[in-house]
Write a protein that holds these residues in place. Structure first.
Motif, PDB file in Angstrom:
ATOM      1  N   ARG A 198       0.843  -1.198   0.000  1.00 55.47           N
ATOM      2  CA  ARG A 198       0.000   0.000   0.000  1.00 55.47           C
ATOM      3  C   ARG A 198       0.874   1.242   0.000  1.00 55.47           C
ATOM      4  O   ARG A 198       1.823   1.349   0.787  1.00 55.47           O
ATOM      5  CB  ARG A 198      -0.921   0.015   1.218  1.00 55.47           C
ATOM      6  N   LEU A 199       0.546   2.211  -0.855  1.00 55.55           N
ATOM      7  CA  LEU A 199       1.468   3.305  -1.147  1.00 55.55           C
ATOM      8  C   LEU A 199       0.890   4.676  -0.799  1.00 55.55           C
ATOM      9  O   LEU A 199      -0.258   4.986  -1.135  1.00 55.55           O
ATOM     10  CB  LEU A 199       1.837   3.285  -2.637  1.00 55.55           C
ATOM     11  N   ILE A 200       1.700   5.494  -0.136  1.00 51.51           N
ATOM     12  CA  ILE A 200       1.505   6.940  -0.099  1.00 51.51           C
ATOM     13  C   ILE A 200       2.447   7.524  -1.142  1.00 51.51           C
ATOM     14  O   ILE A 200       3.668   7.382  -1.037  1.00 51.51           O
ATOM     15  CB  ILE A 200       1.803   7.543   1.283  1.00 51.51           C
ATOM     16  N   LEU A 201       1.887   8.167  -2.138  1.00 48.04           N
ATOM     17  CA  LEU A 201       2.653   8.718  -3.261  1.00 48.04           C
ATOM     18  C   LEU A 201       2.823  10.214  -3.061  1.00 48.04           C
ATOM     19  O   LEU A 201       1.838  10.943  -2.913  1.00 48.04           O
ATOM     20  CB  LEU A 201       1.924   8.424  -4.570  1.00 48.04           C
ATOM     21  N   GLY A 202       4.059  10.687  -3.066  1.00 50.04           N
ATOM     22  CA  GLY A 202       4.334  12.084  -2.778  1.00 50.04           C
ATOM     23  C   GLY A 202       4.392  12.969  -4.005  1.00 50.04           C
ATOM     24  O   GLY A 202       4.817  12.549  -5.082  1.00 50.04           O
ATOM     25  N   VAL A 203       3.960  14.217  -3.826  1.00 54.45           N
ATOM     26  CA  VAL A 203       4.174  15.281  -4.802  1.00 54.45           C
ATOM     27  C   VAL A 203       5.252  16.197  -4.239  1.00 54.45           C
ATOM     28  O   VAL A 203       5.039  16.812  -3.188  1.00 54.45           O
ATOM     29  CB  VAL A 203       2.884  16.088  -5.042  1.00 54.45           C
ATOM     30  N   PRO A 204       6.421  16.297  -4.872  1.00 56.68           N
ATOM     31  CA  PRO A 204       7.482  17.167  -4.344  1.00 56.68           C
ATOM     32  C   PRO A 204       7.036  18.625  -4.277  1.00 56.68           C
ATOM     33  O   PRO A 204       6.241  19.099  -5.097  1.00 56.68           O
ATOM     34  CB  PRO A 204       8.615  16.981  -5.361  1.00 56.68           C
ATOM     35  N   ASN A 205       7.563  19.332  -3.297  1.00 56.58           N
ATOM     36  CA  ASN A 205       7.202  20.740  -3.128  1.00 56.58           C
ATOM     37  C   ASN A 205       7.456  21.565  -4.384  1.00 56.58           C
ATOM     38  O   ASN A 205       6.693  22.490  -4.686  1.00 56.58           O
ATOM     39  CB  ASN A 205       7.982  21.342  -1.958  1.00 56.58           C
ATOM     40  N   VAL A 206       8.496  21.232  -5.118  1.00 56.83           N
ATOM     41  CA  VAL A 206       8.844  22.030  -6.297  1.00 56.83           C
ATOM     42  C   VAL A 206       7.812  21.903  -7.412  1.00 56.83           C
ATOM     43  O   VAL A 206       7.808  22.717  -8.337  1.00 56.83           O
ATOM     44  CB  VAL A 206      10.243  21.650  -6.836  1.00 56.83           C
ATOM     45  N   ASN A 207       6.940  20.913  -7.320  1.00 54.33           N
ATOM     46  CA  ASN A 207       5.904  20.727  -8.337  1.00 54.33           C
ATOM     47  C   ASN A 207       4.577  21.387  -7.976  1.00 54.33           C
ATOM     48  O   ASN A 207       3.640  21.394  -8.791  1.00 54.33           O
ATOM     49  CB  ASN A 207       5.654  19.240  -8.576  1.00 54.33           C
ATOM     50  N   LEU A 208       4.464  21.938  -6.787  1.00 53.45           N
ATOM     51  CA  LEU A 208       3.183  22.433  -6.306  1.00 53.45           C
ATOM     52  C   LEU A 208       2.654  23.602  -7.137  1.00 53.45           C
ATOM     53  O   LEU A 208       1.464  23.664  -7.451  1.00 53.45           O
ATOM     54  CB  LEU A 208       3.290  22.850  -4.840  1.00 53.45           C
ATOM     55  N   GLN A 209       3.518  24.542  -7.482  1.00 53.45           N
ATOM     56  CA  GLN A 209       3.054  25.711  -8.221  1.00 53.45           C
ATOM     57  C   GLN A 209       2.437  25.317  -9.555  1.00 53.45           C
ATOM     58  O   GLN A 209       1.364  25.809  -9.937  1.00 53.45           O
ATOM     59  CB  GLN A 209       4.198  26.703  -8.439  1.00 53.45           C
ATOM     60  N   ALA A 210       3.092  24.413 -10.265  1.00 59.89           N
ATOM     61  CA  ALA A 210       2.575  23.988 -11.563  1.00 59.89           C
ATOM     62  C   ALA A 210       1.229  23.292 -11.409  1.00 59.89           C
ATOM     63  O   ALA A 210       0.297  23.530 -12.186  1.00 59.89           O
ATOM     64  CB  ALA A 210       3.572  23.071 -12.249  1.00 59.89           C
ATOM     65  N   LEU A 211       1.100  22.437 -10.395  1.00 55.49           N
ATOM     66  CA  LEU A 211      -0.149  21.698 -10.206  1.00 55.49           C
ATOM     67  C   LEU A 211      -1.276  22.598  -9.720  1.00 55.49           C
ATOM     68  O   LEU A 211      -2.454  22.318  -9.967  1.00 55.49           O
ATOM     69  CB  LEU A 211       0.069  20.553  -9.217  1.00 55.49           C
ATOM     70  N   ALA A 212      -0.916  23.678  -9.042  1.00 58.06           N
ATOM     71  CA  ALA A 212      -1.930  24.610  -8.570  1.00 58.06           C
ATOM     72  C   ALA A 212      -2.382  25.569  -9.657  1.00 58.06           C
ATOM     73  O   ALA A 212      -3.470  26.147  -9.567  1.00 58.06           O
ATOM     74  CB  ALA A 212      -1.386  25.408  -7.384  1.00 58.06           C
ATOM     75  N   SER A 213      -1.575  25.732 -10.688  1.00 59.66           N
ATOM     76  CA  SER A 213      -1.824  26.779 -11.674  1.00 59.66           C
ATOM     77  C   SER A 213      -3.027  26.492 -12.556  1.00 59.66           C
ATOM     78  O   SER A 213      -3.856  27.375 -12.787  1.00 59.66           O
ATOM     79  CB  SER A 213      -0.581  26.986 -12.546  1.00 59.66           C
ATOM     80  N   THR A 214      -3.145  25.260 -13.040  1.00 61.69           N
ATOM     81  CA  THR A 214      -4.269  24.916 -13.914  1.00 61.69           C
ATOM     82  C   THR A 214      -4.729  23.484 -13.640  1.00 61.69           C
ATOM     83  O   THR A 214      -3.906  22.610 -13.331  1.00 61.69           O
ATOM     84  CB  THR A 214      -3.887  25.007 -15.403  1.00 61.69           C
ATOM     85  N   PRO A 215      -6.014  23.232 -13.784  1.00 60.45           N
ATOM     86  CA  PRO A 215      -6.499  21.848 -13.635  1.00 60.45           C
ATOM     87  C   PRO A 215      -5.851  20.903 -14.637  1.00 60.45           C
ATOM     88  O   PRO A 215      -5.651  19.717 -14.330  1.00 60.45           O
ATOM     89  CB  PRO A 215      -8.009  21.976 -13.887  1.00 60.45           C
ATOM     90  N   ASN A 216      -5.499  21.394 -15.814  1.00 56.84           N
ATOM     91  CA  ASN A 216      -4.882  20.520 -16.822  1.00 56.84           C
ATOM     92  C   ASN A 216      -3.551  19.959 -16.356  1.00 56.84           C
ATOM     93  O   ASN A 216      -3.213  18.808 -16.665  1.00 56.84           O
ATOM     94  CB  ASN A 216      -4.694  21.277 -18.136  1.00 56.84           C
ATOM     95  N   ALA A 217      -2.780  20.766 -15.626  1.00 51.15           N
ATOM     96  CA  ALA A 217      -1.488  20.282 -15.120  1.00 51.15           C
ATOM     97  C   ALA A 217      -1.699  19.122 -14.156  1.00 51.15           C
ATOM     98  O   ALA A 217      -0.973  18.125 -14.189  1.00 51.15           O
ATOM     99  CB  ALA A 217      -0.734  21.420 -14.438  1.00 51.15           C
ATOM    100  N   ALA A 218      -2.695  19.257 -13.293  1.00 51.69           N
ATOM    101  CA  ALA A 218      -2.990  18.171 -12.352  1.00 51.69           C
ATOM    102  C   ALA A 218      -3.528  16.949 -13.071  1.00 51.69           C
ATOM    103  O   ALA A 218      -3.207  15.805 -12.721  1.00 51.69           O
ATOM    104  CB  ALA A 218      -3.988  18.652 -11.299  1.00 51.69           C
TER     105      ALA A 218
ATOM    106  N   VAL B 285       0.393  15.723  -1.061  1.00 48.42           N
ATOM    107  CA  VAL B 285       0.682  16.883  -1.906  1.00 48.42           C
ATOM    108  C   VAL B 285       1.548  17.860  -1.113  1.00 48.42           C
ATOM    109  O   VAL B 285       1.070  18.694  -0.356  1.00 48.42           O
ATOM    110  CB  VAL B 285      -0.631  17.553  -2.361  1.00 48.42           C
ATOM    111  N   GLY B 286       2.849  17.715  -1.264  1.00 47.77           N
ATOM    112  CA  GLY B 286       3.795  18.533  -0.518  1.00 47.77           C
ATOM    113  C   GLY B 286       4.180  17.902   0.805  1.00 47.77           C
ATOM    114  O   GLY B 286       3.445  17.090   1.377  1.00 47.77           O
ATOM    115  N   ASN B 287       5.363  18.281   1.288  1.00 45.17           N
ATOM    116  CA  ASN B 287       5.892  17.723   2.532  1.00 45.17           C
ATOM    117  C   ASN B 287       6.427  18.832   3.422  1.00 45.17           C
ATOM    118  O   ASN B 287       7.320  19.580   3.028  1.00 45.17           O
ATOM    119  CB  ASN B 287       7.022  16.728   2.242  1.00 45.17           C
ATOM    120  N   GLU B 288       5.846  18.949   4.622  1.00 44.76           N
ATOM    121  CA  GLU B 288       6.280  19.901   5.643  1.00 44.76           C
ATOM    122  C   GLU B 288       6.340  21.336   5.130  1.00 44.76           C
ATOM    123  O   GLU B 288       7.234  22.102   5.484  1.00 44.76           O
ATOM    124  CB  GLU B 288       7.628  19.470   6.238  1.00 44.76           C
ATOM    125  N   VAL B 289       5.380  21.697   4.299  1.00 44.72           N
ATOM    126  CA  VAL B 289       5.283  23.093   3.869  1.00 44.72           C
ATOM    127  C   VAL B 289       4.708  23.913   5.017  1.00 44.72           C
ATOM    128  O   VAL B 289       3.753  23.506   5.679  1.00 44.72           O
ATOM    129  CB  VAL B 289       4.387  23.229   2.624  1.00 44.72           C
TER     130      VAL B 289
END
Length: 336
Positions: free
Chosen positions: A74-94, A116-120
């Motif tokens: 069973r997996l918890i899959l991480g989104v690196p902090n550096v990717n957050l801006q792109a994923l927040a910018s448009t639904p298409n990116a996500a 989605v992000g770690n220790e922000v």
């Protein structure tokens, strides 16, 4: 050097005889900031041999996800902090992120949660620039999962105790004024989507930050009696106190219904104050068999807990101790 012989997970061939109930609530964090680790397939095979059936990874590396196919882990899959801006910018990116990293593998990789992000934290200079993007990235990822027919996968973010403005006694746990505007809407999102709160809990750092008032035995689960009295509750170890401070803070922020999953907890074996093989062995051993008992605030409610980390990571930045949290040496020999 003589290796200590304890490991929380026995060989799978011995599981039916020796695996304790507490081990069922523990997984591992698999970090890869190193140049000497086994290949991803070898790591998955190691976990299967040792009966480790839960894993957290910090970024969606294709080789890791491919290796996890059919593993039952069973997996918890991480989104690196550096990717957050792109994923927040448009639904298409996500949508594209979910297609590439979730839909591609979802049929035979047990992806349980997206972190989605770690220790922000808005009050931490190292991560504050990412704070404004966490919630919109979570919202876009959630929408993309639902559109892909994968709405059962939880969406959360991993938080640290830095967000707490008050944690002593645990019943007074509350998010700080500086963090509330960031974390309160996230808690609302988690409640509305029946998700879970991911907390990184490290008694080690609390101890080395104030060794006079936070005794080593209190951090290692070895205190002979209650150390902190808090109304009807008594605390014999710091881990329980930290988790219950999170529970109290969640209640004050409208998150009473949320469960907590410990997305990281560990103790280094070298490189710093109190960072020894013996202390690390004591912490991991006691943690693994403690988490099934719940905390004073929520007794008998087992805590899913992910031990940090599977291996030492020799390229991890920060103090030397950061490179010594592994449960295994790179050659797959257990430390403990």
């Amino acid at each position: 050097m003589t290796l200590l012989c304890f490991l929380p997970w026995p060989d799978r061939e011995m599981v039916q005889y020796t695996k304790k109930p507490g081990a069922q609530s523990t997984g591992v964090c698999y970090g890869t900031l190193a140049d000497n680790l086994p290949s991803a397939p070898e790591v998955v095979q190691l976990c299967q041999r040792r009966g480790i059936d839960k894993m957290r990874i910090f970024d969606p590396k294709p080789e890791t996800l491919e290796a996890l196919r059919g593993s039952g882990i069973r997996l918890i899959l991480g989104v690196p902090n550096v990717n957050l801006q792109a994923l927040a910018s448009t639904p298409n990116a996500a949508t594209d992120w979910v297609k590439s990293n979730v839909v591609t593998y979802a049929s035979d990789v047990d992806i349980w949660c997206i972190a989605v992000g770690n220790e922000v934290s808005p009050i931490n200079g190292a991560t504050s620039q990412f704070a404004q993007y966490v919630l919109p990235a979570m919202q876009n990822i959630q929408s993309a999962l639902v559109a892909a027919g994968l709405g059962q996968i939880k969406v959360s973010t991993a938080s640290s105790a830095e967000l707490l403005g008050s944690s002593y006694p645990p019943s007074q746990g509350a998010f700080s004024d500086g963090a509330s505007s960031f974390i309160d809407p996230i808690i609302g999102f988690l409640v509305n989507n029946n998700s879970t709160f991911l907390a990184n809990v490290y008694p080690y750092f609390a101890h080395i930050g104030d060794p006079v008032n936070v005794q080593l035995s209190y951090a290692l689960f070895t205190s002979p009696g209650v150390v902190v009295h808090d109304g009807q509750y008594g605390y014999q170890n710091l881990f329980d106190a930290m988790v219950d401070a999170f529970y109290a803070a969640l209640e004050k922020a409208g998150g009473t219904a949320l469960d907590i999953v410990i997305s990281e907890s560990g103790w280094p074996s070298d490189g710093g104050v109190a960072a020894t093989m013996e202390n690390a062995k004591t912490y991991y051993t006691n943690l693994v068999y403690h988490v099934m008992r719940g905390t004073p605030k929520r007794p008998e409610k087992a805590l899913d807990t992910y031990l940090f980390a599977l291996f030492d990571e020799n390229q991890k930045p920060g103090p030397e101790s950061e490179r010594h949290f592994g449960l295994f040496f790179p050659n797959e020999v257990p430390k403990y």
